[in-house]
Design a protein around this motif. Sequence first.
Motif, PDB file in Angstrom:
ATOM      1  N   LEU A  11     -45.143  18.658 -22.524  1.00 27.20           N
ATOM      2  CA  LEU A  11     -46.129  18.277 -23.543  1.00 27.20           C
ATOM      3  C   LEU A  11     -47.470  17.949 -22.898  1.00 27.20           C
ATOM      4  O   LEU A  11     -48.529  18.335 -23.389  1.00 27.20           O
ATOM      5  CB  LEU A  11     -45.631  17.068 -24.339  1.00 27.20           C
ATOM      6  N   HIS A  12     -47.426  17.227 -21.772  1.00 29.42           N
ATOM      7  CA  HIS A  12     -48.681  16.842 -21.127  1.00 29.42           C
ATOM      8  C   HIS A  12     -49.386  18.030 -20.498  1.00 29.42           C
ATOM      9  O   HIS A  12     -50.605  18.125 -20.546  1.00 29.42           O
ATOM     10  CB  HIS A  12     -48.422  15.757 -20.082  1.00 29.42           C
ATOM     11  N   LEU A  13     -48.602  18.926 -19.903  1.00 29.29           N
ATOM     12  CA  LEU A  13     -49.213  20.101 -19.290  1.00 29.29           C
ATOM     13  C   LEU A  13     -49.923  20.933 -20.344  1.00 29.29           C
ATOM     14  O   LEU A  13     -51.036  21.402 -20.150  1.00 29.29           O
ATOM     15  CB  LEU A  13     -48.138  20.955 -18.614  1.00 29.29           C
ATOM     16  N   LEU A  32     -51.245  13.349 -11.930  1.00 30.39           N
ATOM     17  CA  LEU A  32     -50.306  12.376 -11.388  1.00 30.39           C
ATOM     18  C   LEU A  32     -49.134  12.193 -12.355  1.00 30.39           C
ATOM     19  O   LEU A  32     -47.978  12.146 -11.939  1.00 30.39           O
ATOM     20  CB  LEU A  32     -51.022  11.040 -11.147  1.00 30.39           C
ATOM     21  N   THR A  33     -49.441  12.099 -13.656  1.00 28.45           N
ATOM     22  CA  THR A  33     -48.383  11.927 -14.653  1.00 28.45           C
ATOM     23  C   THR A  33     -47.339  13.020 -14.546  1.00 28.45           C
ATOM     24  O   THR A  33     -46.140  12.753 -14.466  1.00 28.45           O
ATOM     25  CB  THR A  33     -48.975  11.992 -16.076  1.00 28.45           C
ATOM     26  N   VAL A  34     -47.840  14.252 -14.522  1.00 24.12           N
ATOM     27  CA  VAL A  34     -46.909  15.379 -14.514  1.00 24.12           C
ATOM     28  C   VAL A  34     -46.097  15.392 -13.227  1.00 24.12           C
ATOM     29  O   VAL A  34     -44.869  15.575 -13.239  1.00 24.12           O
ATOM     30  CB  VAL A  34     -47.671  16.700 -14.712  1.00 24.12           C
ATOM     31  N   ASN A  72     -50.174   4.251 -13.979  1.00 18.93           N
ATOM     32  CA  ASN A  72     -50.791   5.471 -14.478  1.00 18.93           C
ATOM     33  C   ASN A  72     -51.049   5.375 -15.984  1.00 18.93           C
ATOM     34  O   ASN A  72     -52.156   5.654 -16.463  1.00 18.93           O
ATOM     35  CB  ASN A  72     -49.852   6.636 -14.149  1.00 18.93           C
ATOM     36  N   ILE A  73     -50.047   4.936 -16.709  1.00 18.00           N
ATOM     37  CA  ILE A  73     -50.185   4.826 -18.162  1.00 18.00           C
ATOM     38  C   ILE A  73     -51.256   3.814 -18.531  1.00 18.00           C
ATOM     39  O   ILE A  73     -52.127   4.074 -19.368  1.00 18.00           O
ATOM     40  CB  ILE A  73     -48.838   4.421 -18.800  1.00 18.00           C
ATOM     41  N   ILE A  74     -51.218   2.652 -17.858  1.00 15.02           N
ATOM     42  CA  ILE A  74     -52.155   1.590 -18.230  1.00 15.02           C
ATOM     43  C   ILE A  74     -53.585   2.026 -17.941  1.00 15.02           C
ATOM     44  O   ILE A  74     -54.481   1.916 -18.788  1.00 15.02           O
ATOM     45  CB  ILE A  74     -51.806   0.288 -17.484  1.00 15.02           C
ATOM     46  N   ILE A  75     -53.809   2.547 -16.750  1.00 10.95           N
ATOM     47  CA  ILE A  75     -55.179   2.911 -16.371  1.00 10.95           C
ATOM     48  C   ILE A  75     -55.692   4.060 -17.233  1.00 10.95           C
ATOM     49  O   ILE A  75     -56.834   4.049 -17.712  1.00 10.95           O
ATOM     50  CB  ILE A  75     -55.239   3.250 -14.872  1.00 10.95           C
ATOM     51  N   CYS A  76     -54.800   5.024 -17.468  1.00  8.29           N
ATOM     52  CA  CYS A  76     -55.189   6.155 -18.306  1.00  8.29           C
ATOM     53  C   CYS A  76     -55.549   5.674 -19.714  1.00  8.29           C
ATOM     54  O   CYS A  76     -56.539   6.100 -20.301  1.00  8.29           O
ATOM     55  CB  CYS A  76     -54.050   7.159 -18.345  1.00  8.29           C
ATOM     56  N   SER A  77     -54.742   4.747 -20.226  1.00 11.45           N
ATOM     57  CA  SER A  77     -55.010   4.248 -21.579  1.00 11.45           C
ATOM     58  C   SER A  77     -56.317   3.482 -21.637  1.00 11.45           C
ATOM     59  O   SER A  77     -57.093   3.622 -22.582  1.00 11.45           O
ATOM     60  CB  SER A  77     -53.863   3.350 -22.042  1.00 11.45           C
ATOM     61  N   ASP A 127     -58.880   3.898 -19.726  1.00  9.29           N
ATOM     62  CA  ASP A 127     -59.914   4.914 -19.608  1.00  9.29           C
ATOM     63  C   ASP A 127     -60.227   5.574 -20.944  1.00  9.29           C
ATOM     64  O   ASP A 127     -61.374   5.699 -21.348  1.00  9.29           O
ATOM     65  CB  ASP A 127     -59.432   5.988 -18.634  1.00  9.29           C
ATOM     66  N   ARG A 128     -59.163   5.982 -21.615  1.00  5.03           N
ATOM     67  CA  ARG A 128     -59.361   6.737 -22.845  1.00  5.03           C
ATOM     68  C   ARG A 128     -59.752   5.850 -24.002  1.00  5.03           C
ATOM     69  O   ARG A 128     -60.504   6.263 -24.884  1.00  5.03           O
ATOM     70  CB  ARG A 128     -58.114   7.538 -23.174  1.00  5.03           C
ATOM     71  N   LEU A 129     -59.221   4.617 -23.992  1.00  3.94           N
ATOM     72  CA  LEU A 129     -59.586   3.711 -25.092  1.00  3.94           C
ATOM     73  C   LEU A 129     -61.052   3.314 -25.019  1.00  3.94           C
ATOM     74  O   LEU A 129     -61.700   3.083 -26.041  1.00  3.94           O
ATOM     75  CB  LEU A 129     -58.702   2.464 -25.061  1.00  3.94           C
ATOM     76  N   VAL A 143     -46.868   5.191 -28.082  1.00  2.00           N
ATOM     77  CA  VAL A 143     -45.837   5.849 -27.269  1.00  2.00           C
ATOM     78  C   VAL A 143     -45.930   5.374 -25.830  1.00  2.00           C
ATOM     79  O   VAL A 143     -44.931   4.989 -25.211  1.00  2.00           O
ATOM     80  CB  VAL A 143     -45.986   7.382 -27.323  1.00  2.00           C
ATOM     81  N   HIS A 144     -47.132   5.364 -25.299  1.00  8.72           N
ATOM     82  CA  HIS A 144     -47.275   4.995 -23.895  1.00  8.72           C
ATOM     83  C   HIS A 144     -47.007   3.526 -23.668  1.00  8.72           C
ATOM     84  O   HIS A 144     -46.362   3.141 -22.692  1.00  8.72           O
ATOM     85  CB  HIS A 144     -48.667   5.392 -23.407  1.00  8.72           C
ATOM     86  N   LEU A 145     -47.470   2.700 -24.609  1.00 10.97           N
ATOM     87  CA  LEU A 145     -47.197   1.269 -24.498  1.00 10.97           C
ATOM     88  C   LEU A 145     -45.688   1.029 -24.499  1.00 10.97           C
ATOM     89  O   LEU A 145     -45.174   0.179 -23.769  1.00 10.97           O
ATOM     90  CB  LEU A 145     -47.861   0.528 -25.661  1.00 10.97           C
TER      91      LEU A 145
END
Lengths: 283, 485
Positions: free
Chosen positions: A237-239, B24-26, B87-92, B94-96, B174-176
């Motif tokens: 999904l992310h890709l 990094l996530t992938v 990764n999730i926290i920083i990405c969130s 960033d995007r928020l 979802v990420h939280l």
Amino acid sequence: MIYNSLILSIVTFIYGLAGVIYLFAWIFRKEGAAKLATWVAVIALVGNTAGIVLRWIESYQLGSETGHAPFSNMYESLVFFAWTIAVLFLLVEKRYNNRTIGAMAAPLACLALAYASFSPDKSIQPLIPALKSNWLIAHVITCFLGYAAFAVAFAVSLLYLVKSKDEKSESNAKLHIPPLSILDELTHRLVMFGFLFLTAGIITGAVWAKQAWTRYWSWDPKETWSLITWFIYAAMLHLRMMRGWRGNRIAVLSIIGFLAVLFTYFGVNFWLSGLHSYGALSQ
Amino acid sequence: MEKTTKITPGYAQSLWRFLSSLKLTVVLLFCLAGLSVIGTLIPQNISPQDYVRLYGLSGYRLLLLLDIVDMYRSWWFVGLLLLLVVNIIICSIDRLRVGWQVIFVRDPKFDLEQYRRRKNAISLESGTPADHLRDVFMRIVTRGYGFKRLIPIKGGFAITAERGRWTRLGVYFVHLSIVVLIIGGYIGSKFGFEGFMALPEGEQSATIELNRTHQTYTLPFEIRCDDFKVTFYEGGQRPKEFRSNLAIIEGGQEVLRQQIVVNAPLYYKGIGIYQSSYGRLDNETPSFGWGQQAPQEIKLSIQSVASGIIYDRTIKPGEPLQLPEGLGQLVIERYEAAATFQNMALGPALIATLTRPAEAAQTITLPLKFPKFDAMRRGAVIISVVPPKAAPAEERFYTGLQVVYDPGVWVVYTGFILMLVGCIVVFFMSHQQVVIEAVNRGNGCHVLVSGKANKNQMGFQMKLQRMAERLMAAMESNETEGAGK
Ligand code: HEM
């Protein structure tokens, strides 16, 4: 007399027949044959439904103690798996108005039932204590909705690869397959649907495990493999979203994901042991 | 923040970018998937002997070194999970930072020109001037849309409406939820415990053996098992139900009584008591023998080696008994509940003195469990104790209870709900904005239906189409009405 397994073995052949007609119609581009294939698939689905309902009824006829919803062992879950595959691909067929997916998906339903018929024990058995839980029913239903969506996504991805290869080749056969963009979109939608239900399946399984075995997660091989599958689809999904992966690469990922599904369901039972080998649940 | 970025602008920034990247996530997701396979191939947490048997000594050393014997709790696996959380926290974040203004805006802007130019826009022609359509359009367009506004423009009007702006938050749910799940799991493993208690019927205990460390642990209350029953399905070995009647005893007071079965545990003070197994109590107290004390009359069986005849006699401890065939005299000296003979444990036995005519008295041991034991003495007589008829031993069971305290479970369940709700929102809902514009042209007007959604373009386009059809129908009925007047 127990009729459900008889009906279900007949249904196996009807799915197979539907698959053959779909394939025939697709290769020789016979619109009439394609319509026939749909009707045969619908008949198989009706038979499949009847088999499940009958098994449910017959389990109660064997005694109220034996009666239970037919989602409690390998055989019953495979029968349900075939049923969900059929429902999903017929819905997709109707929605996208294209009768090629059946050529890939109907054989899958047939294989699921054929494999089910090899189960050593098809008889209806009363439930052992650990399996007496509504969470188990929710768990099996959600898992198999997810698995079936992944199976149909797998079928669509195969179509995608066939079509994209064909478009590149010199002898462009102009196969009667929906446009690549639609197949791609369809894979994505099916994977999202599957991901939601796999998530729900893992969650209901965890809640059930909590009640029956005190722990919501114990890293037994089946649980771990369902998590592996979940990771693969999450990565996909992310890709797709961020790197903009489309087409072939997504199709390949969807095929890998479905192989992981297959391993989660069959491979683990064969090669790895754990709580989930239903027979061992008796504690 | 400002300062650090000034001192090492390069590093801090690229670290931040690395930690917020989807690459990094992938990579992490694939690593977690791949590494998890190891733990399903190599058995986890089995005994060292078994590892050595399976992999040899050096293999076992390697497994220990790499922490594979308990890999899901190893530093590297937990480290990967933590990296995923970061990764999730920083990405969130960033995007928020960017997304916040889009999501929490009071007065969303509609750039009309942008909508006019959209490829998916649908054009309609109407025979009625724009003014007549305004109310009817407003009613149709805004059905189901949370936000709507009428904008007068030159020679007509425009209606803007939108809904589902909040669904852009779904993905954060979802990420939280993943962070919440990992926290819940950590709380459980850090502050919880999990152990086993085999509790015989009629007894009570507060001690469990912890599953992982095998240490004993004392619960803040005692559990008593009043009754245990296992039932089987007819004609089979298939168990139907295990059922324990339990009582909780706290400070000497019985505070709770409850029945538990598999799948329906008992909770007291957050501690769960689960029916997990059962067993039969066998030979815990000797079924031969008389416990700690011999009875007043003991039955013996006395075999004469010469004649082969077996005589039954009754003897009282301490009182001499004349043996038949002039074989001598026997006195029971004492009873031992756990006798030994040359370091061999015999279980309960009588110790007796046998005096034969013209022979020295000898001490003989008569174990209850081994009636042939006295034959080994190779004397002229073989004496054995007739085992007390086992009183139809009432079958006694112990109930196997798993006792578990997991303060993190509600955090985990919250994570489950967050994840499911988040997934539903992300997959099936979208942020949709529509714009309808009606501008007078000739006697009638020109109508434009346009809009955009952040997901599921195909589905949204169908929706726009349906809306255009509804507007069309309204215009037509308006025209016939107008004509009728
Ligand atoms: C097990 C871990 C994860 C799961 C299950 C997960 C799940 C999801 C799901 C279901 C979506 C929506 C996909 C779609 O709309 O098709 C999504 C989107 C996304 N995820 Fe994740 N995710 C995970 C980890 C991460 C991590 C570690 C990051 C950090 C960079 C991340 C960043 C994103 C972004 C940026 C989006 C797109 C959001 C948007 O649509 O605006 N995810 N994720």
